[in-house]
Design a protein around this motif. Sequence first.
Motif, PDB file in Angstrom:
ATOM      1  N   VAL A  91       0.744  -1.022  -0.049  1.00 33.74           N
ATOM      2  CA  VAL A  91      -0.212  -0.196   0.035  1.00 33.74           C
ATOM      3  C   VAL A  91       1.056   1.184  -0.051  1.00 33.74           C
ATOM      4  O   VAL A  91       0.648   2.109  -0.886  1.00 33.74           O
ATOM      5  CB  VAL A  91      -0.749   0.019   1.099  1.00 33.74           C
ATOM      6  CG1 VAL A  91      -1.883   1.280   1.261  1.00 33.74           C
ATOM      7  CG2 VAL A  91      -1.916  -1.063   0.982  1.00 33.74           C
ATOM      8  N   VAL A  92       1.927   1.221   0.788  1.00 29.95           N
ATOM      9  CA  VAL A  92       2.595   2.331   0.900  1.00 29.95           C
ATOM     10  C   VAL A  92       3.678   2.632  -0.447  1.00 29.95           C
ATOM     11  O   VAL A  92       3.619   3.886  -1.088  1.00 29.95           O
ATOM     12  CB  VAL A  92       3.723   2.396   2.058  1.00 29.95           C
ATOM     13  CG1 VAL A  92       4.622   3.428   2.138  1.00 29.95           C
ATOM     14  CG2 VAL A  92       2.937   2.474   3.464  1.00 29.95           C
ATOM     15  N   LEU A  93       4.063   1.648  -0.953  1.00 30.09           N
ATOM     16  CA  LEU A  93       4.865   1.724  -2.020  1.00 30.09           C
ATOM     17  C   LEU A  93       3.937   2.146  -3.338  1.00 30.09           C
ATOM     18  O   LEU A  93       4.504   2.712  -4.184  1.00 30.09           O
ATOM     19  CB  LEU A  93       5.776   0.240  -2.448  1.00 30.09           C
ATOM     20  CG  LEU A  93       6.935  -0.036  -1.166  1.00 30.09           C
ATOM     21  CD1 LEU A  93       7.648  -1.146  -1.562  1.00 30.09           C
ATOM     22  CD2 LEU A  93       7.909   0.935  -1.751  1.00 30.09           C
ATOM     23  N   GLY A  94       2.810   1.182  -3.538  1.00 32.82           N
ATOM     24  CA  GLY A  94       1.842   1.544  -4.625  1.00 32.82           C
ATOM     25  C   GLY A  94       1.560   3.116  -4.586  1.00 32.82           C
ATOM     26  O   GLY A  94       1.244   3.633  -5.605  1.00 32.82           O
ATOM     27  N   GLY A  95       1.076   3.381  -3.138  1.00 28.61           N
ATOM     28  CA  GLY A  95       0.426   4.812  -3.270  1.00 28.61           C
ATOM     29  C   GLY A  95       1.893   5.802  -3.409  1.00 28.61           C
ATOM     30  O   GLY A  95       1.541   7.024  -4.175  1.00 28.61           O
ATOM     31  N   GLY A  96       2.967   5.650  -3.239  1.00 28.45           N
ATOM     32  CA  GLY A  96       4.162   6.298  -3.494  1.00 28.45           C
ATOM     33  C   GLY A  96       4.135   6.482  -5.167  1.00 28.45           C
ATOM     34  O   GLY A  96       4.661   7.320  -5.749  1.00 28.45           O
ATOM     35  N   ILE A  97       4.171   5.198  -5.660  1.00 30.96           N
ATOM     36  CA  ILE A  97       4.432   5.219  -7.324  1.00 30.96           C
ATOM     37  C   ILE A  97       3.048   5.940  -7.832  1.00 30.96           C
ATOM     38  O   ILE A  97       3.314   6.477  -8.852  1.00 30.96           O
ATOM     39  CB  ILE A  97       4.357   3.732  -7.633  1.00 30.96           C
ATOM     40  CG1 ILE A  97       5.642   3.093  -7.021  1.00 30.96           C
ATOM     41  CG2 ILE A  97       4.342   3.411  -9.087  1.00 30.96           C
ATOM     42  CD1 ILE A  97       5.747   1.570  -7.178  1.00 30.96           C
ATOM     43  N   PHE A  98       2.015   5.480  -7.413  1.00 32.17           N
ATOM     44  CA  PHE A  98       0.891   6.190  -7.904  1.00 32.17           C
ATOM     45  C   PHE A  98       0.853   7.824  -7.811  1.00 32.17           C
ATOM     46  O   PHE A  98       0.662   8.631  -8.953  1.00 32.17           O
ATOM     47  CB  PHE A  98      -0.406   5.853  -7.150  1.00 32.17           C
ATOM     48  CG  PHE A  98      -1.711   6.726  -7.428  1.00 32.17           C
ATOM     49  CD1 PHE A  98      -2.631   6.266  -8.464  1.00 32.17           C
ATOM     50  CD2 PHE A  98      -2.120   7.592  -6.612  1.00 32.17           C
ATOM     51  CE1 PHE A  98      -3.636   6.888  -9.059  1.00 32.17           C
ATOM     52  CE2 PHE A  98      -3.403   8.471  -7.076  1.00 32.17           C
ATOM     53  CZ  PHE A  98      -3.690   8.066  -8.043  1.00 32.17           C
ATOM     54  N   GLY A  99       1.605   8.261  -6.690  1.00 35.12           N
ATOM     55  CA  GLY A  99       1.726   9.802  -6.358  1.00 35.12           C
ATOM     56  C   GLY A  99       2.755  10.323  -7.549  1.00 35.12           C
ATOM     57  O   GLY A  99       2.607  11.291  -8.170  1.00 35.12           O
ATOM     58  N   VAL A 100       3.818   9.683  -7.828  1.00 32.38           N
ATOM     59  CA  VAL A 100       4.687   9.946  -8.820  1.00 32.38           C
ATOM     60  C   VAL A 100       4.125  10.094 -10.242  1.00 32.38           C
ATOM     61  O   VAL A 100       4.305  10.915 -10.851  1.00 32.38           O
ATOM     62  CB  VAL A 100       6.143   8.993  -8.739  1.00 32.38           C
ATOM     63  CG1 VAL A 100       6.913   9.466  -9.940  1.00 32.38           C
ATOM     64  CG2 VAL A 100       6.742   9.198  -7.522  1.00 32.38           C
TER      65      VAL A 100
END
Length: 155
Positions: A91-100
């Motif tokens: 969730v944390v990594l996916g959210g970060g990638i989504f944000g980028v």
Amino acid sequence: MSADHDQHPLFMPLVFVGGLIFGFGLGFSHMAQPEIVLNFLQFEDFGLLFVMGGAAVVTGITFFGIKLVRSTAPFTGTPYARRLKTLDRNVVLGGGIFGVGWGLSGICPGAAYASLGVGNVAILYGIAGMFLGAYVQGYWRSARAEGDAPASTAD
């Protein structure tokens, strides 16, 4: 969700009408324009905060209130239930990638489609990238799942 043959005949038209309302709202609030979204991300225009906040309030009231009126979804018959997602590494990594991706393209997925409606044809590159990114992630995930599965032996 139930199988397609179990769905109420008005289910898909209602989904279409919901999409029309969603797209109209994004266009009306100017949130289908990447420049507006980028201005928000650069802390120059906080209009998006009010649009998202207003949507969250309306959705929250609806989700809370509907449970007081009925226990199942009217068109699918499935019971209302919360799906709790734990805050894990994905969730944390996916959210970060989504944000980028959101920051680089200047628009989130729902607004990207609505952006086509206001004449932003260049967003097709971003939409193509979303599809390709989702495909690569799905391929990567299935390859990892196959690699993690115990090897079976033939008799």
